[in-house]
Design a protein around this motif. Structure first.
Motif, PDB file in Angstrom:
ATOM      1  N   ALA A 192       7.582  -8.639   7.507  1.00 47.52           N
ATOM      2  CA  ALA A 192       8.973  -9.082   7.597  1.00 47.52           C
ATOM      3  C   ALA A 192       9.149 -10.106   8.725  1.00 47.52           C
ATOM      4  N   ASP A 193       8.390  -9.924   9.824  1.00 45.12           N
ATOM      5  CA  ASP A 193       8.488 -10.833  10.972  1.00 45.12           C
ATOM      6  C   ASP A 193       7.906 -12.213  10.685  1.00 45.12           C
ATOM      7  N   ARG A 194       7.050 -12.321   9.679  1.00 40.01           N
ATOM      8  CA  ARG A 194       6.330 -13.574   9.469  1.00 40.01           C
ATOM      9  C   ARG A 194       6.898 -14.444   8.355  1.00 40.01           C
ATOM     10  N   GLY A 195       8.060 -14.064   7.882  1.00 38.33           N
ATOM     11  CA  GLY A 195       8.711 -14.896   6.873  1.00 38.33           C
ATOM     12  C   GLY A 195       8.165 -14.653   5.478  1.00 38.33           C
ATOM     13  N   ARG A 196       8.847 -15.239   4.492  1.00 38.46           N
ATOM     14  CA  ARG A 196       8.559 -14.906   3.104  1.00 38.46           C
ATOM     15  C   ARG A 196       7.144 -15.300   2.671  1.00 38.46           C
ATOM     16  N   ARG A 197       6.725 -16.534   3.007  1.00 35.79           N
ATOM     17  CA  ARG A 197       5.447 -17.034   2.495  1.00 35.79           C
ATOM     18  C   ARG A 197       4.254 -16.311   3.106  1.00 35.79           C
ATOM     19  N   VAL A 198       4.165 -16.354   4.437  1.00 31.89           N
ATOM     20  CA  VAL A 198       3.040 -15.702   5.120  1.00 31.89           C
ATOM     21  C   VAL A 198       3.121 -14.187   4.934  1.00 31.89           C
ATOM     22  N   GLY A 199       4.348 -13.635   5.010  1.00 34.23           N
ATOM     23  CA  GLY A 199       4.532 -12.192   4.878  1.00 34.23           C
ATOM     24  C   GLY A 199       4.064 -11.661   3.535  1.00 34.23           C
ATOM     25  N   THR A 200       4.419 -12.362   2.462  1.00 29.56           N
ATOM     26  CA  THR A 200       4.006 -11.939   1.121  1.00 29.56           C
ATOM     27  C   THR A 200       2.488 -12.031   0.974  1.00 29.56           C
ATOM     28  N   ALA A 201       1.919 -13.134   1.458  1.00 25.84           N
ATOM     29  CA  ALA A 201       0.459 -13.299   1.376  1.00 25.84           C
ATOM     30  C   ALA A 201      -0.248 -12.208   2.175  1.00 25.84           C
ATOM     31  N   TYR A 202       0.331 -11.861   3.335  1.00 21.93           N
ATOM     32  CA  TYR A 202      -0.268 -10.842   4.195  1.00 21.93           C
ATOM     33  C   TYR A 202      -0.269  -9.463   3.528  1.00 21.93           C
ATOM     34  N   ILE A 203       0.880  -9.057   2.968  1.00 20.08           N
ATOM     35  CA  ILE A 203       0.955  -7.752   2.291  1.00 20.08           C
ATOM     36  C   ILE A 203       0.031  -7.733   1.077  1.00 20.08           C
ATOM     37  N   ALA A 204       0.114  -8.776   0.249  1.00 17.68           N
ATOM     38  CA  ALA A 204      -0.668  -8.792  -0.991  1.00 17.68           C
ATOM     39  C   ALA A 204      -2.162  -8.728  -0.695  1.00 17.68           C
ATOM     40  N   SER A 205      -2.617  -9.530   0.266  1.00 16.25           N
ATOM     41  CA  SER A 205      -4.062  -9.529   0.548  1.00 16.25           C
ATOM     42  C   SER A 205      -4.483  -8.238   1.228  1.00 16.25           C
ATOM     43  N   SER A 206      -3.665  -7.697   2.143  1.00 12.94           N
ATOM     44  CA  SER A 206      -4.014  -6.427   2.803  1.00 12.94           C
ATOM     45  C   SER A 206      -4.185  -5.315   1.779  1.00 12.94           C
ATOM     46  N   VAL A 207      -3.221  -5.203   0.864  1.00 15.61           N
ATOM     47  CA  VAL A 207      -3.266  -4.113  -0.112  1.00 15.61           C
ATOM     48  C   VAL A 207      -4.391  -4.331  -1.124  1.00 15.61           C
ATOM     49  N   ALA A 208      -4.567  -5.581  -1.594  1.00 15.26           N
ATOM     50  CA  ALA A 208      -5.635  -5.842  -2.568  1.00 15.26           C
ATOM     51  C   ALA A 208      -7.007  -5.527  -1.959  1.00 15.26           C
ATOM     52  N   PHE A 209      -7.258  -6.011  -0.741  1.00 14.11           N
ATOM     53  CA  PHE A 209      -8.552  -5.748  -0.111  1.00 14.11           C
ATOM     54  C   PHE A 209      -8.727  -4.264   0.222  1.00 14.11           C
ATOM     55  N   SER A 210      -7.642  -3.583   0.629  1.00 18.22           N
ATOM     56  CA  SER A 210      -7.737  -2.162   0.966  1.00 18.22           C
ATOM     57  C   SER A 210      -8.064  -1.323  -0.268  1.00 18.22           C
ATOM     58  N   LEU A 211      -7.395  -1.617  -1.383  1.00 18.54           N
ATOM     59  CA  LEU A 211      -7.659  -0.870  -2.621  1.00 18.54           C
ATOM     60  C   LEU A 211      -9.084  -1.131  -3.099  1.00 18.54           C
ATOM     61  N   ALA A 212      -9.515  -2.397  -3.041  1.00 18.75           N
ATOM     62  CA  ALA A 212     -10.884  -2.728  -3.466  1.00 18.75           C
ATOM     63  C   ALA A 212     -11.903  -2.056  -2.559  1.00 18.75           C
ATOM     64  N   ALA A 213     -11.651  -2.051  -1.250  1.00 17.41           N
ATOM     65  CA  ALA A 213     -12.575  -1.452  -0.293  1.00 17.41           C
ATOM     66  C   ALA A 213     -12.671   0.056  -0.498  1.00 17.41           C
ATOM     67  N   CYS A 214     -11.536   0.703  -0.770  1.00 21.05           N
ATOM     68  CA  CYS A 214     -11.518   2.143  -1.001  1.00 21.05           C
ATOM     69  C   CYS A 214     -12.335   2.495  -2.245  1.00 21.05           C
TER      70      CYS A 214
END
Lengths: 113, 137
Positions: free
Chosen positions: A83-105
């Motif tokens: 939320a602190d990083r604005g729409r563009r960076v924030g969305t990319a940050y959440i999407a990549s964190s969750v995608a990599f976390s699910l793949a890693a798990c």
């Protein structure tokens, strides 16, 4: 899940150590892009995938799984940092964190099975 | 944060993390045991909204270790992405891909919506100070 006084202590110890490592890495690596927080979330998810594939005792699972992995990773900081990083960076940050976390798990579980 | 402030913050985060982890474990033990991970979902949504709300409280700004204790420590230890990942993997593995999708979209959508709603109760200056004191890690 049987909660004995010992498992409570193991959860507390594991979470405390995991949270300390998370803070240290975030302090060192987080910038405009929160590299440290993202790294602990992905690594913690990988580790919990590995642990879930192994037939661990309740004590070890409390210390390493519920405790260490739970303390190492964070959902609250992921949301607030996004939320602190604005729409563009924030969305990319959440999407990549969750995608990599699910793949890693998934990878951790498969490798340890 | 100076080196000295960092050294003082580490035990604070360790203690806060231990307390947050025990609170999460209490929900695990006492909460509902169903196929859908309601317990972790509730923990993560409540924890994320509380973290977004913390900068609004005056007492949080009284000392530079309070944000890292309550935010990075207690709420960081309370919420979890590893259990979220493993629960999602386990749902897919068990043939419940539909529930897994609802869980992922629901967690992220409600988490972000909740945080953005609560943020309006804080000022940019309060958020900046909270961030500088490393409460959001």
């Amino acid at each position: 899940m049987s909660a004995t006084p010992a498992t409570w202590l193991l959860v507390a110890l594991g979470t405390g150590l995991g949270a300390t490592l998370r803070f240290t890495l975030a302090h060192t690596l987080d910038a405009r892009w929160p590299t440290g927080t993202m790294a602990v979330n992905v690594v913690g998810s990988f580790l919990l995938g590995v642990l879930s594939a192994l037939a661990l005792s309740a004590s070890l699972l409390a210390l390493l799984g519920t405790g260490f992995c739970g303390g190492l990773t964070t959902f609250s900081a992921l949301m607030v940092q996004s939320a602190d990083r604005g729409r563009r960076v924030g969305t990319a940050y959440i999407a990549s964190s969750v995608a990599f976390s699910l793949a890693a798990c998934w990878l951790g579980f498969v490798l340890a099975s | 944060m100076t080196r000295r402030a960092l050294a003082a913050t580490i035990p604070v985060v360790l203690l806060g993390g231990a307390l947050g982890g025990m609170a999460r474990y209490a929900v695990d033990v006492l909460g509902p045991h169903q196929l859908f991970p309601w317990g972790t979902l509730a923990i993560n949504l409540v924890g994320a909204m509380l973290l977004a709300l913390l900068p609004a409280f005056r007492f949080v700004h009284r000392h530079h270790t309070i944000p890292s204790f309550l935010g990075t420590g207690v709420l960081g230890g309370f919420t979890t992405l590893s259990a979220f990942s493993e629960e999602t993997r386990s749902l897919v593995h068990g043939g419940h891909s539909d529930l897994a999708a609802v869980y992922v979209v629901g967690s992220l959508g409600a988490g972000l919506a909740g945080v953005l709603a609560v943020r309006h109760l804080t000022t940019p200056a309060e958020r900046a100070e909270f961030h500088d004191d490393e409460g959001d890690e």
